[in-house]
Every structure is written in C-alpha cells, then in structure tokens.
Design an enzyme around this catalytic site. Structure first.
Site, short mmCIF file in Angstrom:
data_model
loop_
_atom_site.label_atom_id
_atom_site.label_comp_id
_atom_site.label_asym_id
_atom_site.label_seq_id
_atom_site.Cartn_x
_atom_site.Cartn_y
_atom_site.Cartn_z
N THR A 98 0.85 -1.20 0.00
CA THR A 98 0.00 0.00 0.00
C THR A 98 0.88 1.25 0.00
O THR A 98 0.69 2.17 -0.80
CB THR A 98 -0.94 0.01 1.23
OG1 THR A 98 -1.48 -1.30 1.40
CG2 THR A 98 -2.08 1.00 1.04
N GLY B 42 1.09 1.73 5.38
CA GLY B 42 0.00 0.77 5.45
C GLY B 42 -0.05 0.12 6.83
O GLY B 42 0.69 0.48 7.74
N ASP C 63 -1.46 -3.88 8.83
CA ASP C 63 -2.05 -5.22 8.68
C ASP C 63 -3.40 -5.32 9.35
O ASP C 63 -4.27 -6.07 8.90
CB ASP C 63 -1.09 -6.27 9.25
CG ASP C 63 0.25 -6.21 8.54
OD1 ASP C 63 0.26 -6.39 7.32
OD2 ASP C 63 1.26 -5.95 9.20
N ARG D 272 3.89 -7.42 9.11
CA ARG D 272 3.82 -8.71 8.40
C ARG D 272 4.77 -8.72 7.21
O ARG D 272 5.07 -9.77 6.67
CB ARG D 272 2.37 -9.03 8.02
CG ARG D 272 1.58 -9.41 9.27
CD ARG D 272 0.21 -9.98 9.01
NE ARG D 272 -0.50 -10.00 10.30
CZ ARG D 272 -1.75 -9.69 10.48
NH1 ARG D 272 -2.51 -9.32 9.45
NH2 ARG D 272 -2.30 -9.73 11.67
N GLU E 110 9.83 1.12 11.06
CA GLU E 110 8.55 1.84 10.95
C GLU E 110 8.19 2.50 12.28
O GLU E 110 7.78 3.65 12.33
CB GLU E 110 7.44 0.88 10.54
CG GLU E 110 7.56 0.42 9.09
CD GLU E 110 6.51 -0.60 8.69
OE1 GLU E 110 6.29 -0.75 7.48
OE2 GLU E 110 5.92 -1.26 9.57
N LYS F 256 -8.52 -4.65 6.17
CA LYS F 256 -7.62 -4.53 7.32
C LYS F 256 -8.35 -4.13 8.61
O LYS F 256 -7.72 -4.09 9.67
CB LYS F 256 -6.52 -3.51 7.02
CG LYS F 256 -5.72 -3.77 5.75
CD LYS F 256 -4.91 -5.03 5.84
CE LYS F 256 -4.03 -5.28 4.63
NZ LYS F 256 -2.97 -4.34 4.41
O1 LIG Z 1 6.26 -4.73 7.62
C1 LIG Z 1 5.40 -4.32 6.85
C2 LIG Z 1 4.57 -3.15 7.10
O2 LIG Z 1 4.19 -2.99 8.43
C3 LIG Z 1 3.40 -2.97 6.15
O3 LIG Z 1 3.07 -1.61 6.18
C4 LIG Z 1 2.18 -3.80 6.50
O4 LIG Z 1 2.56 -5.16 6.58
C5 LIG Z 1 1.07 -3.63 5.46
O5 LIG Z 1 1.52 -4.08 4.26
P1 LIG Z 1 0.61 -4.08 2.94
O6 LIG Z 1 0.32 -2.66 2.63
O7 LIG Z 1 1.48 -4.76 1.91
O8 LIG Z 1 -0.62 -4.87 3.26
#
Ligand SMILES: O=C[C@H](O)[C@H](O)[C@H](O)COP(=O)(O)O
Length: 259
Positions: free
Chosen positions: A55, A110, A112, A124, A131, A149
C-alpha cells in the site's frame, strides 16, 4: 475519536477521482486509492516518513510523480526499510535519516490490522522496527488501508502478530513469548522463507516470531509492556495510539478516520 467521514469519489481524472465504478475494484486498486488520498496531505518542504509494503508503495510512487511534475518541491523522505529506500531513490525522492531529521512532519504507511481506536498491527512485511522508530517521530501519521484490514480487536484476525527478536537463542525467546499469552492460546512461529525454511532476517539482522492467538489478548497496553519486558525482544508490531488518521478505501468510497 471523530466519526468516520465518507468522502464521495470526486470527478476529475486522478485515480481518486474515479467515480464509484460498477465493476469490483481489486484490493490493489483500493490500496492505491487510499494511498493517493493520503498524498493529498503532503506539502512542499515537508520531511516525510515513507512506509513499507504494497500500500505504501503506491504513496511513494505518487510522491515521486508529483516531485517530477514540479507539483511538490523540497521534500525529504525518511524510509522505513531498505526496500523503500531503494524504491524512493528510484522515483527521485531525496532521502535522509532520523539522525539528521529527528522530527518529521508526516508519515504515510500501510497496516495489517486497524482496530476501532486506530491501534494497528504492522510488520507482516518485516519492517516493524524501523517503521515504529520513524512513525513515532512524526507529528502526523496517516495510515492507508483497504477495508479488509479493519478488525474489532488486534490479534483477533487469526493472522500473525509479529515480534522482532535477536537471533541469539531465539527458541528460548519464542517460548517465553508464547508462554506470556498461554491463556489466549498463543502459538509462536519463527518466520521463515524459501524451500529450506531459512529464518527470515530483518533489515536490522534480527528474526521475527509471529504470534497467533486463539482468543482475545485483552488489554493491549499490558500485552505490549509484557512483550517489551522480555530480554531478547527488540520490538513488536502493535502500534498503539500512534496513528493520527486512517484512510480506508472500500467499494463505497474513502472513509477518513481521525484521532
Ligand atoms: O512490515 C510491513 C509493514 O508494516 C506494512 O506496512 C504492513 O505489513 C502492510 O503491508 P501491505 O500494505 O502490503 O498490506
């Protein structure tokens, strides 16, 4: 917390402005819609936390595009992972770090899981530590998600709650984490990759144990404190009381939730 505001899709030509279509949008299209909306918060001269994941990637691309078009200027990006560092450079975003910019104007990333109080599970993708450092240093933290989410309780989705740990005697730490949440039916699994099940190694050369819960973990602050008290734990993926805004994209439009 303010009630969610449903933002109707506008009518100009950006992805945000696509009228609600009669076809089903893919999850990636919804992620892009949320990301583009978040980039509307970006102003020239800002120091920006650049998130990680599928994202946040759309937001980084969009910021690069606006810089290229001259619609944004003098942006400094602080990436939250090596991957985002590479992506941001590739789209022309000037980069720096927390040592040089300890206070950021805005971060976009983004998540999870997002609960009704705007608490998050992140990591994840494995980038939780950087972060949390970057997003914890921001005046405003805008989270971008598609509606899949949204959860009632963190850890209740049956999916992983990541914890970054040092590799030294990782089984010992994983067992202690699991024992901490025995009442919630917790199972801790070392994150691995590849056919041979090699341990996944974070940007900080640590391992990740993913915790899976059968029951509600109860008080989140207490759970956070208990995890962080364990020697061997570096950080966990619960981001409590950090998000200032969550932008949710769904088939119905965009909902903006503010703290
Ligand atoms: O370690 C990964 C981060 O926290 C991501 O922002 C989180 O996993 C969301 O990822 P995505 O936007 O791919 O669902």
């Amino acid at each position: 917390m303010e009630a969610g505001i449903l933002v109707p899709s506008p009518t100009s030509s950006s992805p945000l402005s696509t009228p609600i279509p009669s076809v089903i949008l893919t999850q990636d299209e919804l992620k892009k819609i949320a990301a583009y909306k978040a980039v509307e918060y970006v102003e020239s001269g800002m120091v920006l936390g650049l998130g990680t994941g599928s994202t946040a990637k759309h937001a980084v691309d969009r910021i690069g595009e606006l810089l290229h078009q001259g619609k944004l200027q003098n942006i400094v990006g602080i990436p939250t992972s090596k991957k985002t560092h590479e992506q941001a450079l590739s789209v022309g975003i000037p980069l720096s770090d927390l040592d040089s910019h300890p206070v950021l104007d805005l971060a976009i990333d983004g998540a999870d899981e997002v609960d009704p109080h705007l608490n998050l599970v992140k990591g994840r993708g494995g980038s939780l530590l950087r972060e949390k450092m970057v997003e914890g240093a921001c005046r405003k933290f805008v989270v971008i998600v598609d509606e899949s989410k949204l959860v009632k309780h963190l850890g209740g989705s049956g999916l992983a709650m990541p914890v970054e740990i040092v590799p030294f005697c990782w089984k010992f730490t994983a067992k202690r984490l699991q024992d901490l949440f025995e009442d919630a039916g917790c199972v801790g699994k070392l994150r691995t990759f590849g056919e041979n099940g090699e341990p996944f190694v974070t940007d900080n050369r640590n391992y990740i144990v993913d915790l899976y819960f059968k029951k509600d973990i109860g008080d989140l602050k207490a759970a956070s404190d208990a995890i962080l008290q364990l020697a061997g734990v570096v950080e966990h993926g619960m981001f409590l009381d950090m998000a200032t805004t969550v932008i949710v994209a769904s088939e119905l439009g965009i909902t903006v939730k503010n703290k």
